[in-house]
Design an enzyme around this catalytic site. Sequence first.
Site, PDB file in Angstrom:
ATOM      1  CB  VAL A   1      -0.636   0.153   1.268  1.00  0.00           C
ATOM      2  CG1 VAL A   1      -1.967   1.261   0.891  1.00  0.00           C
ATOM      3  CG2 VAL A   1      -1.643  -1.162   1.304  1.00  0.00           C
TER       4      VAL A   1
ATOM      5  CE1 TYR B   1       4.746   4.437  -4.419  1.00  0.00           C
ATOM      6  CE2 TYR B   1       2.975   3.283  -4.609  1.00  0.00           C
ATOM      7  CZ  TYR B   1       4.063   3.195  -4.266  1.00  0.00           C
ATOM      8  OH  TYR B   1       4.511   2.023  -3.766  1.00  0.00           O
ATOM      9  NE  ARG B   2       3.937  13.245 -10.342  1.00  0.00           N
ATOM     10  CZ  ARG B   2       4.989  13.719 -10.449  1.00  0.00           C
ATOM     11  NH1 ARG B   2       5.769  14.386  -9.739  1.00  0.00           N
ATOM     12  NH2 ARG B   2       5.302  13.947 -11.911  1.00  0.00           N
TER      13      ARG B   2
ATOM     14  CD  GLU C   1       6.128  15.315  -6.315  1.00  0.00           C
ATOM     15  OE1 GLU C   1       6.175  15.350  -5.047  1.00  0.00           O
ATOM     16  OE2 GLU C   1       5.636  14.433  -6.648  1.00  0.00           O
TER      17      GLU C   1
END
Lengths: 496, 75
Positions: A182, A185-186, A294
């Site tokens: 799990v 992530y973008r 980011e």
Amino acid sequence: MGCMPACKFKPLNNKRKNQGVNNLYRDLREFLAKLEEEGQLVRYTDEILPEPDVRHICRASGDMPNGPAVLMNNIKGYKGKRLVVNVHGSWANHALSFGMDKDTSPKEQFHELCNRWDNYPGEVKFVDNAPCQEVVIKDDINLFDLLPLYRINPYDGGYYFGKGNVISQDPDEPDNLDKENVGIYRMQVQGKDIIGMQALAFHDISIQLAKVEAENKPLPVAIALGVDPVLSFIASTPIYYDQSEYKFAAALNGIPQELTKAVTSNINVPAGAEFVLEGEIIPRQRFPEGPFGEFPGSYSGIRKQVRIKVKAITHRKDPIFENLYIGRPWTEADFLLGLNTCVPLYRQLKETMPEVEAVNALYQHGLTAIIATGNRFGGYAKSVAMRVASTPHGISYCKNIILVDDDVDPFDLMQVMWALSTRVRADKDVIVIPHTPGMPLDPASEPPGMGNKLIIDATSPAPPDSVMREVRMVDRMPQALEVEKIIAELQKSAGK
Amino acid sequence: MKCARCLEDTAAKVADAPDGSGAWEIYLCSRCNYSWRTTEEEEVINPEKRDPYFTLDGVDMDDLMVLVPVPPLKK
């Protein structure tokens, strides 16, 4: 091995230790109710535009001292859809997510989490008729319709999920729960049923993807949006590949993690998730993705990345879309990625270097890390630096490594600066190791993915190193702690 | 429809406001994957006002860096 055998920075009293560990949250909704009860969630009901209003609300709530989560339900064009942001966006919210008092300091939270780490593994429990599958959509999927999307930063390449939990299995051992990953992530919505995703080479999912791509097979995935806050915390924690995020969340929560099977694959998904997007990564193809504002505070480039084809969406009735703000620090992402970077680094160091007392790697996912350690013999602290630089996370992230003595609190930057000011001999204590791995999103990583390690040893030299000219330290004054309480009481009544 | 970022004629509408209000439309470029809403700020969706650093005019998508390479096929 015990977590904190000789910790000098263990301020937790018995009352606070493991506070609330058995009374935590099964899902996002339970936690939002707690936040509201504590004054840490507000409802924004005025009509707003998706852009730029949601962005401004995210920025504002994250910038405020002890900023609250914000639940919105009146976004123009998305009337009736609910969006929540800034759920982890303050130390108060972070503390509450673990059942601690909302005034618990980051340092106290660090030590409490170090204690709970020993509870791994916790339990998982499979449930039928899971809430996350109250509504199942398999036809005419349109992500732009279903979710109240918005552009997080003005020049992002599209509408992003910043807090989506991506679940995938090891293709060689699909039933091994410990290897079911799990990870956050973008993800960029790139079509009605298409999502682009950034999975970097050092991410666990890339191990699984490489296996199936070598055989030209898709990798089944599920994306859980809006889960209990501890699962989001652990999904962004650099634990080992064969450690289960679900079991870790349960260990830290003190309650079993409730799971159910996805409706189109073998994947186990959080039963209480608000949304689950089920699909698969298209093998052996890469598509333009980005830019995205980011965590270093700069936009990433546009790169070719993998893509997920969504095959089904399940969700709760009246679902809440959870997202986070990420950009120029500090943001919710910095709160979420702060202590979950510190604790595993600390634990991994402690396994072989018991002199390590605490790790403060709060800064941009550990790009800068401050480690308090005993200096067992001359040069030892520099070995601690090399050890952190070779942990799974430190390899790519920890590039500025500062060592301080074990009587310096690494979470107190005034103390850290004192150590730098009075203990660093630049000719002996500052080292640069060139051409090491780097973090590609760090704008100083050139070319992206390469970097170097800066070690600043601000510990006191120990024999056989030449010891500094003889000095005597001014002693600590533990008696002053009691006097602080008296003065604090006096201050409460002062000026009334 | 011309893409607001790569300026190619490769964009199409993918959504209207789902509440039926007609508040906005979303467009998506099938070439560079850029998407935008008709109510966004001018400097984001109007190519004339967009920061040239963030345009993709004349950039070949095949030239973009691949961050995670495709592994060789197993025989």
